[in-house]
Design an enzyme around this catalytic site. Structure first.
Site, PDB file in Angstrom:
ATOM      1  N   HIS A 172       0.880  -1.164   0.000  1.00 36.97           N
ATOM      2  CA  HIS A 172       0.000   0.000   0.000  1.00 36.97           C
ATOM      3  C   HIS A 172       0.920   1.217   0.000  1.00 36.97           C
ATOM      4  CE1 HIS A 172      -3.280  -2.706   1.817  1.00 36.97           C
ATOM      5  NE2 HIS A 172      -3.458  -2.560   0.518  1.00 36.97           N
ATOM      6  N   GLU A 224       1.589   3.426   2.989  1.00 37.31           N
ATOM      7  CA  GLU A 224       2.036   2.803   4.246  1.00 37.31           C
ATOM      8  C   GLU A 224       3.542   2.631   4.107  1.00 37.31           C
ATOM      9  OE1 GLU A 224      -0.538  -0.613   4.734  1.00 37.31           O
ATOM     10  OE2 GLU A 224      -2.310   0.651   4.530  1.00 37.31           O
ATOM     11  N   HIS A 255       3.008  -3.474   6.498  1.00 36.68           N
ATOM     12  CA  HIS A 255       1.957  -2.465   6.316  1.00 36.68           C
ATOM     13  C   HIS A 255       1.982  -1.460   7.460  1.00 36.68           C
ATOM     14  CE1 HIS A 255      -0.547  -4.464   3.083  1.00 36.68           C
ATOM     15  NE2 HIS A 255       0.334  -5.400   3.379  1.00 36.68           N
ATOM     16  N   GLU A 267       1.759  -4.963  10.751  1.00 37.64           N
ATOM     17  CA  GLU A 267       1.307  -3.569  10.786  1.00 37.64           C
ATOM     18  C   GLU A 267       2.233  -2.856  11.762  1.00 37.64           C
ATOM     19  OE1 GLU A 267      -1.217  -2.508   8.964  1.00 37.64           O
ATOM     20  OE2 GLU A 267      -2.256  -4.347   8.381  1.00 37.64           O
TER      21      GLU A 267
END
Ligand SMILES: *[C@@H]1O[C@H](CO)[C@@H](O)[C@H](O)[C@H]1NC(C)=O
Ligand SMILES: *[C@@H]1O[C@H](CO)[C@@H](O)[C@H](O)[C@H]1NC(C)=O
Ligand SMILES: *[C@@H]1O[C@H](CO)[C@@H](O)[C@H](O)[C@H]1NC(C)=O
Ligand SMILES: *[C@@H]1O[C@H](CO)[C@@H](O)[C@H](O)[C@H]1NC(C)=O
Ligand SMILES: [Zn+2]
Length: 452
Positions: A88, A91, A195, A285
């Site tokens: 992404h 990110e 991410h 994440e």
């Protein structure tokens, strides 16, 4: 006095040298990343290999730096590991972490024992940005940005073939096709996909169709014990992940979560890696803010550095080896199954006759099957491989050669969009999970506003 002066001078010199030759803590654009990777490759030519696995929609190269004692080619018994950042485009922390990891690995080889052990025992592939077009289109905003998507406005983490929700002839974006081809060119064993927007380690499955994998709101993979261990390895080696919550309302116990339990998604990369390419992948994440101020980057690096190294070491879990015929020739496409693990696509030996099965310490029954022969069974007692930087090596030599059965199709060891062709010579009738009707996921997806 003299001693004090000298040590001060050394400290000062050390700091000066590291900022002068080191990678600075700021966001580098795609041109700068390419220059950096080329410089690393020039300076460490026997430890690294740089190649592009394809191009983005706007024509930017998807650069991969490979590091290891034998960077240019696979060696029998040396597992292939990968990190993928910036899928992404907005990110961005993972992308920065991977550039700093490259610096740590190159400067640490021969100097730092852990780094040296890792690079002597593993071939490490790093793709700092899977979505460079999205990165270039991003604005420095914590949550909202165009740059999440590729140039065609497609979310790359929804664009892979999905085992639970698969249709013939779906369009694939250039970046996704590049990663799929990459997966078929190397026998990857373990991976993580970086991410931002939360701080948690999420593991497969991300999707479900309400079959036997669907348990209490989670979608549980046959290797769930291994995935939980892998996710915890990251969260417990990270400075805050096991206790940090970006959102008070959401509490991830131990800093980990089943992907589907968090929110279902179809076409994700981690399920594709696991189901179709035999590569266990989790999703990391790394920051509440997707595009944090540059002043946060040194702290983020210190928090993630030990976790990135500890996770790589886990590539040595379980058992590895070759399946050979009676003449010693490698047998491709032999099924290597572990009792009690009904993988959707059964694990198979690659073109070198090799297999890798990540397993926690314990006792397991292995079954090796080739067409036209009795399956070969063996009980194995598996130690904890990471501390010795090697999985247990166990070769299987088939008494009657690769047999009078069908000659395996040489392309069948590639990840494909279907593993049904393999079912005909499967040992215990595993795996028929694939062709069930789709049920839950899309409705749940539509109700869920989360986009991470
Ligand atoms: C490569 O080596 C040169 C010359 O020693 C040095 O100036 C440069 O910082 C190094 N770059 C990297 C990325 O290692
Ligand atoms: C790593 O490999 C090099 C080259 O083969 C060898 O000299 C060194 O002793 C090894 N180090 C470790 C820690 O395995
Ligand atoms: C595994 O088997 C060995 C004997 O082969 C036994 O000593 C050991 O206790 C077993 N371990 C487990 C976890 O069952
Ligand atoms: C493996 O262990 C199980 C349980 O102890 C036993 O029943 C089986 O015969 C063993 N299989 C082989 C191939 O040794
Ligand atoms: Zn994301």
């Amino acid at each position: 006095m003299m001693v004090l002066f000298t040590s001060c001078l050394c400290l000062w010199l050390g700091a000066w040298v590291s900022t002068a030759s080191g990678l600075d803590f700021r966001y580098h654009n795609s041109v700068e990343v390419e220059q950096y990777l080329k410089a690393v490759n020039r300076n460490y030519s026997s430890l690294t290999y740089l190649h592009s696995i394809g191009k983005s929609v706007e024509g930017r190269d998807l650069w991969v730096l490979v590091l290891g004692k034998h960077p240019t080619e696979h060696k029998i018994g040396i597992p292939e590991f990968k990190y993928v950042g910036n899928m992404h485009g907005n990110e961005v922390v993972g992308r920065v972490m991977l550039l700093h990891l490259i610096e740590l690995l190159t400067q640490g080889y021969g100097a730092d024992p852990l780094v040296t052990h890792i690079l002597n025992s593993t071939r490490v592939h790093i793709l700092p940005s899977m979505n460079p077009d999205g990165f270039e289109a991003s604005t420095r905003d914590c949550m909202f940005s165009e740059g999440r998507f590729n140039k065609h406005g497609v979310d790359l983490n929804r664009n892979f073939p999905d085992a639970f929700d698969w249709e013939e002839g779906e369009a694939r974006e250039a970046e996704v096709r590049a990663v799929m081809d990459w997966l078929s060119s190397e026998p990857f064993v373990l991976s993580a996909n970086l991410h931002g927007g939360a701080v948690v380690a999420s593991y497969p499955y991300d999707n479900s169709n309400g079959g036997e994998e669907f348990k209490k709101g989670s979608s549980v993979a046959p290797d769930d014990d291994v995935f939980v261990h892998l996710a915890k390895t990251y969260s417990f080696s990270h400075a805050q992940m096991r206790k940090d919550n970006c959102d008070e309302a959401r509490n991830f116990k131990d800093g980990i979560t089943n992907g589907f339990y968090w929110y279902p998604l179809a076409g994700g990369m981690q399920d594709y890696n696991y189901v179709w390419a035999q590569c266990l992948e989790i999703t990391l994440e790394l920051s509440c803010c997707k595009y944090p101020p540059e002043s946060d980057l040194p702290g983020l690096w210190e928090a993630n550095k030990p976790a990135l190294l500890a996770y790589m070491q886990q590539v040595h879990l379980g058992v590895k080896g070759q399946v050979l015929d009676s003449t010693g020739a490698p047998v491709q496409n032999a099924l290597v199954e572990v009792k009690g693990r009904r993988n959707i696509c059964p694990f198979r030996t690659d073109r070198n006759g090799e297999y890798y099965r990540l397993l926690l310490p314990g006792n397991y029954t292995f079954t090796v099957t080739v067409p036209g022969q009795e399956p070969e069974r063996r009980n194995l007692s598996v130690p904890y491989g990471p501390e010795r930087f090697s999985a247990l090596t166990q070769n299987f030599v088939l008494e009657r050669g690769s047999g009078g059965g069908a000659v395996p199709d040489p392309d069948a060891a590639e990840p494909t969009e279907s593993c049904t062709a393999l079912l005909q010579y499967q040992a215990d009738g595993h795996a028929a999970a694939l062709l069930r009707p789709r049920l839950l996921p899309l409705l749940a997806l539509a109700l869920c506003g989360l986009l991470l």
